[in-house]
Design a protein around this motif. Structure first.
Motif, PDB file in Angstrom:
ATOM      1  N   ARG A   1       0.829  -1.209   0.000  1.00 14.82           N
ATOM      2  CA  ARG A   1       0.000   0.000   0.000  1.00 14.82           C
ATOM      3  C   ARG A   1       0.863   1.260   0.000  1.00 14.82           C
ATOM      4  O   ARG A   1       0.524   2.257  -0.601  1.00 14.82           O
ATOM      5  N   PHE A   2       2.006   1.191   0.687  1.00 13.54           N
ATOM      6  CA  PHE A   2       2.938   2.314   0.738  1.00 13.54           C
ATOM      7  C   PHE A   2       4.258   1.882   0.113  1.00 13.54           C
ATOM      8  O   PHE A   2       4.970   1.049   0.678  1.00 13.54           O
TER       9      PHE A   2
ATOM     10  N   LEU B   1       1.720  -3.895   3.617  1.00 17.00           N
ATOM     11  CA  LEU B   1       1.688  -2.437   3.755  1.00 17.00           C
ATOM     12  C   LEU B   1       2.838  -1.722   3.045  1.00 17.00           C
ATOM     13  O   LEU B   1       2.629  -0.661   2.455  1.00 17.00           O
TER      14      LEU B   1
ATOM     15  N   LEU C   1       2.342   5.751   9.088  1.00 13.93           N
ATOM     16  CA  LEU C   1       1.820   5.007   7.945  1.00 13.93           C
ATOM     17  C   LEU C   1       1.133   3.711   8.389  1.00 13.93           C
ATOM     18  O   LEU C   1       0.094   3.342   7.816  1.00 13.93           O
ATOM     19  N   ARG C   2       1.685   3.041   9.385  1.00 16.00           N
ATOM     20  CA  ARG C   2       1.034   1.827   9.893  1.00 16.00           C
ATOM     21  C   ARG C   2      -0.357   2.161  10.448  1.00 16.00           C
ATOM     22  O   ARG C   2      -1.323   1.420  10.231  1.00 16.00           O
TER      23      ARG C   2
ATOM     24  N   GLU D   1      -2.232   4.725   9.548  1.00 22.61           N
ATOM     25  CA  GLU D   1      -3.078   5.034   8.392  1.00 22.61           C
ATOM     26  C   GLU D   1      -3.495   3.748   7.681  1.00 22.61           C
ATOM     27  O   GLU D   1      -4.627   3.625   7.225  1.00 22.61           O
ATOM     28  N   GLY D   2      -2.571   2.794   7.585  1.00 22.20           N
ATOM     29  CA  GLY D   2      -2.859   1.539   6.901  1.00 22.20           C
ATOM     30  C   GLY D   2      -3.852   0.659   7.633  1.00 22.20           C
ATOM     31  O   GLY D   2      -4.526  -0.177   7.013  1.00 22.20           O
ATOM     32  N   SER D   3      -3.963   0.829   8.935  1.00 23.25           N
ATOM     33  CA  SER D   3      -4.909   0.013   9.704  1.00 23.25           C
ATOM     34  C   SER D   3      -6.289   0.661   9.800  1.00 23.25           C
ATOM     35  O   SER D   3      -7.226   0.034  10.287  1.00 23.25           O
TER      36      SER D   3
END
Length: 170
Positions: free
Chosen positions: A85-86, A124, A164-165, A167-169
């Motif tokens: 995702r990133f 991620l 970012l983690r 945001e990813g969750s």
């Protein structure tokens, strides 16, 4: 140009954007100039550009798939296989390396538990080297989703990854 079936392309590109590309390609003298635009739109919608994305681009622009593939594989920001995702593009220019990019690279690899070219188990993050990001003033730097971050330290990398983690969750 062949008729492009909407049911076979909807997973690759929004149908309104597809129609706009088809119309624009018919109006310009050199549709080949649109290859990157179409590939980036497919990647934005699908996450990466599969073979049928190359074929769709070729159909839209009246080119052969090989002509599109030549461009798609040349640019390191067009992904021809699934990515996280990133996608973290670490600048490996001389400027970044003289300002500590090697330490940042090692820290990213250790923190994410991946090597360059790999994706984390949770899907991620993908870590990629990038020839030059053109942001020497903030070296060492990375680019994620078209945004630049730098100058980086291991502590700033940890903060960025944590953000970012989160945001990813979400």
């Amino acid at each position: 140009m062949t008729t492009i079936e909407s049911q076979t392309t909807s997973h690759l590109l929004d149908q309104h954007i597809l129609a706009d590309f088809i119309q624009h390609a018919g109006e310009i003298e050199h549709p080949r100039e649109m290859i990157i635009d179409v590939l980036r739109a497919i990647q934005l919608h699908h996450g990466w550009v599969p073979d049928d994305g190359v074929e769709l681009t070729a159909a839209i622009l009246g080119l052969t798939p090989v002509e599109v593939e030549e461009i798609a594989t040349f640019y390191d920001k067009i992904f021809r296989r699934p990515v996280g995702r990133f996608v973290i593009h670490l600048c490996d220019s001389v400027c970044c390396w003289t300002r500590g990019a090697d330490e940042i690279a090692a820290h990213l690899q250790k923190t994410l538990n991946i090597e360059f070219g790999q994706t984390t188990a949770d899907g991620l993050f993908t870590l990629l080297p990038s020839c030059c990001l053109g942001c020497c003033g903030i070296a060492p730097a990375v680019m994620i989703k078209q945004q630049f971050y730098g100058p980086l330290t291991p502590e700033k990398v940890d903060e960025l990854i944590a953000t970012l983690r989160q945001e990813g969750s979400a």
